[in-house]
Design an enzyme around this catalytic site. Structure first.
Site, PDB file in Angstrom:
ATOM      1  N   SER A   1      -2.321   8.285 -14.079  1.00 45.60           N
ATOM      2  CA  SER A   1      -1.988   6.928 -14.504  1.00 45.60           C
ATOM      3  C   SER A   1      -0.483   6.680 -14.380  1.00 45.60           C
ATOM      4  O   SER A   1       0.074   6.804 -13.295  1.00 45.60           O
ATOM      5  CB  SER A   1      -2.497   6.694 -15.929  1.00 45.60           C
ATOM      6  OG  SER A   1      -2.480   5.327 -16.269  1.00 45.60           O
TER       7      SER A   1
ATOM      8  N   HIS B   1     -11.097   6.658 -17.510  1.00 48.97           N
ATOM      9  CA  HIS B   1      -9.793   6.627 -16.844  1.00 48.97           C
ATOM     10  C   HIS B   1      -9.087   7.980 -16.915  1.00 48.97           C
ATOM     11  O   HIS B   1      -8.436   8.396 -15.958  1.00 48.97           O
ATOM     12  CB  HIS B   1      -8.930   5.546 -17.497  1.00 48.97           C
ATOM     13  CG  HIS B   1      -7.541   5.459 -16.958  1.00 48.97           C
ATOM     14  ND1 HIS B   1      -7.270   5.368 -15.604  1.00 48.97           N
ATOM     15  CD2 HIS B   1      -6.332   5.464 -17.593  1.00 48.97           C
ATOM     16  CE1 HIS B   1      -5.956   5.314 -15.421  1.00 48.97           C
ATOM     17  NE2 HIS B   1      -5.372   5.375 -16.609  1.00 48.97           N
TER      18      HIS B   1
END
Length: 369
Positions: free
Chosen positions: A166, A337
């Site tokens: 991320s 995620h």
């Protein structure tokens, strides 16, 4: 008044010998209660180290083990490490996370290939302490990475594979593109793509507002994190690295029955936990992390691996680049995620295979791939 914890505790059980039971904790038998007791970082890493780096205007860089010296002229970065030979896997966590996010993944990858692992708390995250924690620009954070590598290895760093999730993936790309790591072997980015990242920024503040503001205990925070996750108990391993203890005075009840002999008693206090990083205040840097990221990723002159939770995350530039063979991509379905937390074995397998294929390292003796 707030005070940071230095317990360095993790949640869940350590990896089991002979394999990892990725969902055993989520499938408890009838009548059995989930265990949210934290565990120490040492179940997953071999050492914990602090690197002291001079600020931009400083001249010297020094390295100290387990140091907690508060000097205004120094930036101090917390590292968790394993291994003593082989290429270095430099792990960069996502926004609001910490190096402990990589705990279970580290134990798995270290069992697969010959390597060293260095997981780093980025500035303003975890137990790192910097002079200007409000500066989370991509340029500053990329320079941090280069300075830490220089502090660790001097002018002759070993081969390094940089891996980021991320926000950490975006910083990894900026670091590689700026050539802050001269011995860079390769680049692995986990579930961050410019197009989807930029689209998600519009709803990010709403998401942050939806999170609990405080937790009554570490166990309570771990339980919340596990409920938010998709499957693996590894998802909660980094809770201690992303929350801190806050002390609040408890209001005394105005009841005569409960105050018979309490006139001289001190005001009681209870401990609650809150987020270490106020991500909502970092909004001005979000655009700089992600804008132009796809093109920058494609220009990095090293072998590249992109791991995604879904193929729908690809944007136009990356779709074209992938068809042209400019990087290797692998989709790991049924993950959230935080792919490396939800599926540490799958991520480790993908990375190990990539590194062995490129002759960066070898599988450990006795490991059956």
């Amino acid at each position: 008044m707030e005070k940071r914890l230095h317990l360095n505790l993790l949640a869940s059980r350590p990896p089991m010998a002979g394999g990892f039971q990725s969902s055993s904790k989520m499938k408890m038998g009838p009548g059995r209660k989930r265990d949210f007791t934290p565990l120490p970082w040492s179940h997953y890493f071999e050492t914990m180290e602090d690197v002291e780096v001079e600020n931009e205007n400083g001249k010297d860089i020094s390295f100290h083990l387990l140091a907690c010296i508060s000097l205004t002229s120094l930036n101090i970065f917390r590292l968790y490490c394993s291994g003593s030979h082989g290429p270095v896997l430099l792990l960069l966590h996502g926004g609001g996370h910490s190096a402990l996010s990589w705990a279970v993944f580290t134990a798995v990858i270290y069992s697969r290939i010959n390597c060293r692992v260095v997981a780093m708390d980025l500035r303003a995250h975890g137990d790192s302490k910097v002079k200007n924690p409000e500066d989370l620009s991509a340029d500053t954070m990329a320079k941090d990475i280069g300075k830490v590598v220089e502090a660790l290895y001097g002018d002759n760093p070993p081969p390094i594979m940089i891996i980021g999730h991320s926000m950490g993936g975006a910083i990894a790309v900026h670091t590689a593109a700026a050539n802050h790591i001269p011995s860079l072997l390769g680049l692995c980015v986990i579930d961050v793509v410019e197009g989807t990242a930029m689209d998600a920024l519009n709803s990010m503040q709403n998401f942050l507002r939806s999170r609990p503001k405080t937790f009554k205990s570490l166990e309570n925070a771990i339980e919340w994190r596990c409920e938010e996750s998709t499957s693996s108990p590894a998802v909660s391993n980094s809770i201690e690295g992303i929350i801190e203890e806050e002390e609040e005075e408890e209001v005394e009840e105005e009841s005569n029955k409960k105050r018979m002999k309490e006139d001289d008693q001190e005001i009681k206090k209870e401990s609650i936990f809150t987020w270490r990083v106020e991500l909502s205040k970092t909004e001005k840097y979000w655009d700089g992390w992600f804008r132009g990221l796809s093109a920058l990723f494609l220009t990095c002159p090293v072998p590249k691996l992109l791991l995604l939770a879904g193929v729908d995350r690809l944007d136009k530039d990356l779709t074209i680049g992938q068809m042209q063979g400019k990087f290797q991509m692998q989709v790991l379905p049924q993950c959230g995620h935080a792919v490396h937390e939800d599926a540490p074995e799958k991520v480790a397998d993908a990375l190990a295979t990539f590194m062995v294929r490129h002759k960066f390292t070898e599988f450990k003796e006795g490991y059956l791939c």
